[in-house]
Design an enzyme around this catalytic site. Structure first.
Site, PDB file in Angstrom:
ATOM      1  N   ASP A 287      68.975  29.288  39.544  1.00  0.00           N
ATOM      2  CA  ASP A 287      68.084  29.911  40.507  1.00  0.00           C
ATOM      3  C   ASP A 287      67.730  31.301  39.983  1.00  0.00           C
ATOM      4  O   ASP A 287      68.315  31.796  39.018  1.00  0.00           O
ATOM      5  CB  ASP A 287      68.719  29.963  41.906  1.00  0.00           C
ATOM      6  CG  ASP A 287      67.649  30.098  42.983  1.00  0.00           C
ATOM      7  OD1 ASP A 287      66.490  30.439  42.645  1.00  0.00           O
ATOM      8  OD2 ASP A 287      67.944  29.868  44.170  1.00  0.00           O
TER       9      ASP A 287
HETATM   10  C1  BGC Z   1      64.780  30.619  45.441  1.00  0.00           C
HETATM   11  C2  BGC Z   1      64.438  29.239  44.938  1.00  0.00           C
HETATM   12  C3  BGC Z   1      63.104  29.250  44.240  1.00  0.00           C
HETATM   13  C4  BGC Z   1      63.110  30.289  43.143  1.00  0.00           C
HETATM   14  C5  BGC Z   1      61.805  30.352  42.371  1.00  0.00           C
HETATM   15  C6  BGC Z   1      64.587  31.687  44.387  1.00  0.00           C
HETATM   16  O1  BGC Z   1      64.720  32.955  44.915  1.00  0.00           O
HETATM   17  O2  BGC Z   1      66.112  30.623  45.911  1.00  0.00           O
HETATM   18  O3  BGC Z   1      64.454  28.329  45.992  1.00  0.00           O
HETATM   19  O4  BGC Z   1      62.798  27.979  43.753  1.00  0.00           O
HETATM   20  O5  BGC Z   1      63.354  31.556  43.722  1.00  0.00           O
HETATM   21  O6  BGC Z   1      60.777  30.858  43.122  1.00  0.00           O
END
Ligand code: BGC
Length: 724
Positions: A287
């Site tokens: 993530d």
């Molecule tokens: C979120 C994810 C997301 C990623 C990319 C993160 O902060 O937890 O769910 O896919 O950002 O945008």
């Protein structure tokens, strides 16, 4: 001689014709051959760059195309692309294809969660439709819009079981039940990838957030999670297994610390379970900044150590921590990270790129937006999904609204288009959405419809004009709810009630003496114990997307018979949280283990949802002699005893009341089915019980077991006891 000639000829046909190009560029060779060939040609620096995902920021667009593209290392693995214009994507891709030594294409990722440009119902609402085929369709439309706009890979579905509505991300998943998350997650995977990853109508899916993120303590985002091994296996890993089996090609490692080892450095979940036990050969991306966060979590002392921990645990790609690009080369040089670990991660990245056909078709056709967005079938799906996912929570008979000539439409969500879109609205815009007020005006052409806001979403405003309007009306439709950014990432709340001003508006309107229908538009279960006694009817719309207005108005008029049921419990009050249906049993039953100050029951349980007709369940019967040794069938006849045709979802639960390996929940949902039942007619619903799938449980090591003994199968208000 002849035989040899023939064999030789066959062999010749089977040998791929040499194209003069390196093997990895030959689309006729098997994927693994291409992967290994390419890997063997790569330098360590080139390998390391494949393992990074960057973003160039939301402000980068076609207007500063040269500058944007210039900032990209040509050897980079992936970009999060915030644009919807294939032109900019293609320019970036050109740099990777033409300016890197080996011409390895970039893979472009993005959060296409519940619609790319055409915005649909949020995922939590989708689950309340109990119609995975419809969700599959929605994801297929969404994939088409995304891929044709330059996105190869969506960070969706989110299948984090979530039992704490204070956690803002409950909006993004499919509720509190592991099986429901698995079924809808698998439907999404089929929708996104189903056209074939090479097709312009598909994107690669990414299951997130692996794993246990929904267990965040006290509903606070990003925090510690305490998860026992049996719970990890039976609750949190359960939907992931179903979606890996459905063919998802990637996963995202989570932010949360799982009982002492963070999700993005967890060798057990990422390697022992995912790679070794499940045989997953696709890609795991961290993530956003999750590798760096291992330092904040107290697991690693610096980014170098964090990078070592993440890659050796099984995180193949680093999203935005800039740990892999900075340290991996040296970590391999010093022997702290074996080259074989980097090679394995690169293989997984390349595999997904080959599967998407990016080496053959790196560029996106530059079609006009009208060819990509808002296609009639997509709009139709948006309407149907909105209609099937709305849940009628209460109705004292005021609905459907009949024979009225004056309708007062009031409330902060009545003429508000933006907040219908929900979080992660991608490229959706308020202007694309149909306001509830417009839907109601169209639905009731012979009534006079008048509108007053009453108060804003925060509950501020002067109610007097709205109260005046209520006095004038025959019925009030009061549209309450949340702003779209009150749920989603980093939007935890200590109370799940609506702002007090919205509740006061309801009180003031009710005092005008007219029936009040409350509609709710929100991304989490709400505390409704002050609203419920005042409302004549309550319709939960969730955040229904651009075509929610027709669905809402159709339900008000009776043109649409509501069929949604809750996929998440609505607590009576915030103090009951966590409260969910599949809890474990208590040591003391009856009057103990309950709250002394409030009810211990939820206001609306999991599975609750009213219809304009009534359904009567017959006695469930077992077909033949059931045993643990083979699948068997249980049937139930459901009769529509009312005057309207209606869709009914039958939920089948099992219970294993006594278990010596590890105690089990009171009941566990194992199957559901939704069917139309005509007024006065009956339908037979069948649950094909496979004991090897439906009756057993997993122990702390993930071993499936089925015990001989007593089992129960619950359906509707009925219970069938089996001795197996
Ligand atoms: C979120 C994810 C997301 C990623 C990319 C993160 O902060 O937890 O769910 O896919 O950002 O945008």
């Amino acid at each position: 001689m002849k035989k040899f000639l023939l064999t030789g000829l066959i062999a010749l046909c089977l040998v791929p014709v040499s194209t003069g190009k390196p093997a990895y560029k030959n689309p006729r060779l098997p994927e693994e051959k291409r992967v290994e060939d390419l890997l063997s040609r790569m330098t360590l620096a080139e390998k390391v760059m494949q393992l990074n995902q960057y973003t160039l920021g939301r402000n980068d667009n076609v207007n500063n195309i040269g500058e944007v593209v210039g900032k990209l290392p040509a050897e980079l693995g992936s970009v999060i692309y915030f644009g919807s214009d294939p032109v900019l994507r293609n320019a970036m891709q050109k740099r990777a294809m033409e300016e890197s030594r080996l011409g390895i294409p970039l893979i472009f990722g993005y959060d296409d969660i519940h619609g790319f440009k055409t915005v649909y119902q949020i995922s939590l609402g989708q689950a309340c439709s109990w119609n995975p085929a419809l969700v599959e369709k929605m994801c297929a439309h969404s994939a088409r819009e995304a891929r044709r706009s330059g996105i190869d890979w969506t960070f969706s579905p989110m299948i984090d079981v979530a039992r704490d509505p204070r956690w803002g991300r409950v909006a993004e998943g499919y509720g509190e039940d592991p099986y429901v998350n698995g079924v809808f997650g698998a439907a999404s995977v089929r929708g996104y990838q189903g056209a074939g990853l090479r097709s312009l109508d598909a994107v690669a899916a990414c299951l997130k957030h692996y794993v246990g993120y929904g267990a965040s303590e006290a509903g606070r985002d990003y925090v510690y999670t305490e998860i026992s091994r049996p719970t990890l296996w039976n609750v949190y890993l359960y939907p992931y297994k179903m979606c890996v089996d459905a063919g998802a090609v990637s996963l995202m490692s989570s932010f949360n610390d799982i009982s002492g080892v963070p999700g993005s450095a967890n060798h057990y979940t990422l390697s022992e379970v995912l790679r070794d036990a499940w045989g997953f050969d696709g890609l795991v991306v961290s993530d956003w900044d999750a590798v760096r966060q291992l330092i904040n979590q107290g697991y690693c002392k610096d980014l170098e150590e964090a990078s070592e921990a993440a890659i050796t645990a099984g995180v193949d790609m680093d999203m935005m921590s800039h740990g892999y690009d900075t340290y991996l080369g040296d970590l391999v040089g010093s022997g702290k990270v074996p080259l074989s670990v980097v090679d394995e991660a690169v293989r997984r990245v390349l595999r997904v790129k080959f599967r998407l056909g990016l080496f053959e078709n790196p560029y996106t056709p530059e079609e006009a937006p009208e060819k990509r967005f808002f296609l009639p079938e997509a709009l139709e799906t948006a309407s149907q999904l909105a209609a099937e996912s709305m849940v009628l929570l209460k109705n004292d008979g005021v609905l459907p609204v009949k024979d009225v000539s004056r309708i007062a439409v009031v409330g902060p969500l009545a003429n508000n288009r933006l907040d219908l879109l929900g979080n992660w609205k991608a490229h959706g815009e308020a202007a694309d959405a149909d306001a509830f007020l417009s839907g109601i005006e169209r639905e009731f052409p012979s009534a006079e419809v008048r509108y007053e806001e009453g108060c804003n979403v925060r509950g501020e405003g002067d109610f007097s004009a709205a109260v005046e309007l209520a006095r004038w009306s025959d019925v009030v439709v009061l549209c309450l709810g949340e702003m779209l950014n009150w749920s989603g990432e980093n939007t935890s709340r200590s109370s799940i009630a609506l702002p007090a001003g919205q509740e006061r508006l309801l009180e003031a309107l009710k005092a005008a003496g007219k029936p009040v229908v409350v509609t709710l538009t929100n991304g989490r279960p709400l505390e409704l114990n002050r609203i419920e006694p005042l409302a004549n009817a309550i319709l939960e719309t969730w955040q229904p997307g651009i075509n929610g207005a027709g669905a809402l108005a159709g339900i008000l008029s009776g043109r649409i018979n509501p069929s949604g049921k809750l996929a998440i419990t609505f607590p009576w009050s915030t103090g009951q949280i966590p409260i969910y249906y599949n809890r474990h049993k208590s040591g003391r039953r009856g009057t103990q283990g309950i709250y002394k100050d409030i009810t211990s029951d939820p206001l609306y349980p999991f599975g609750h949802g009213l219809s304009y007709t009534t359904f009567e369940y017959g006695e469930p019967v077992c077909v033949g002699a059931p045993s643990l040794g083979a699948p068997f069938k249980v049937e139930v006849k459901v009769t529509n005893t009312g005057a309207a045709d209606g869709l009914e979802t039958v939920l089948w639960y099992i219970s294993d009341p006594y278990c010596r390996v590890v105690t089990r929940p009171e009941k566990e949902l194992k199957y559901f089915e939704k069917k139309l039942i005509k007024a006065g007619a009956s339908e037979t619903f069948v649950f094909e019980v496979d004991p090897a799938r439906d009756l057993g449980y997993l122990d702390g090591a993930g071993r499936y077991f089925v015990e001989a003994g007593e089992y129960h199968i619950f359906v509707g208000d009925k219970d069938i006891k089996l001795q197996l």
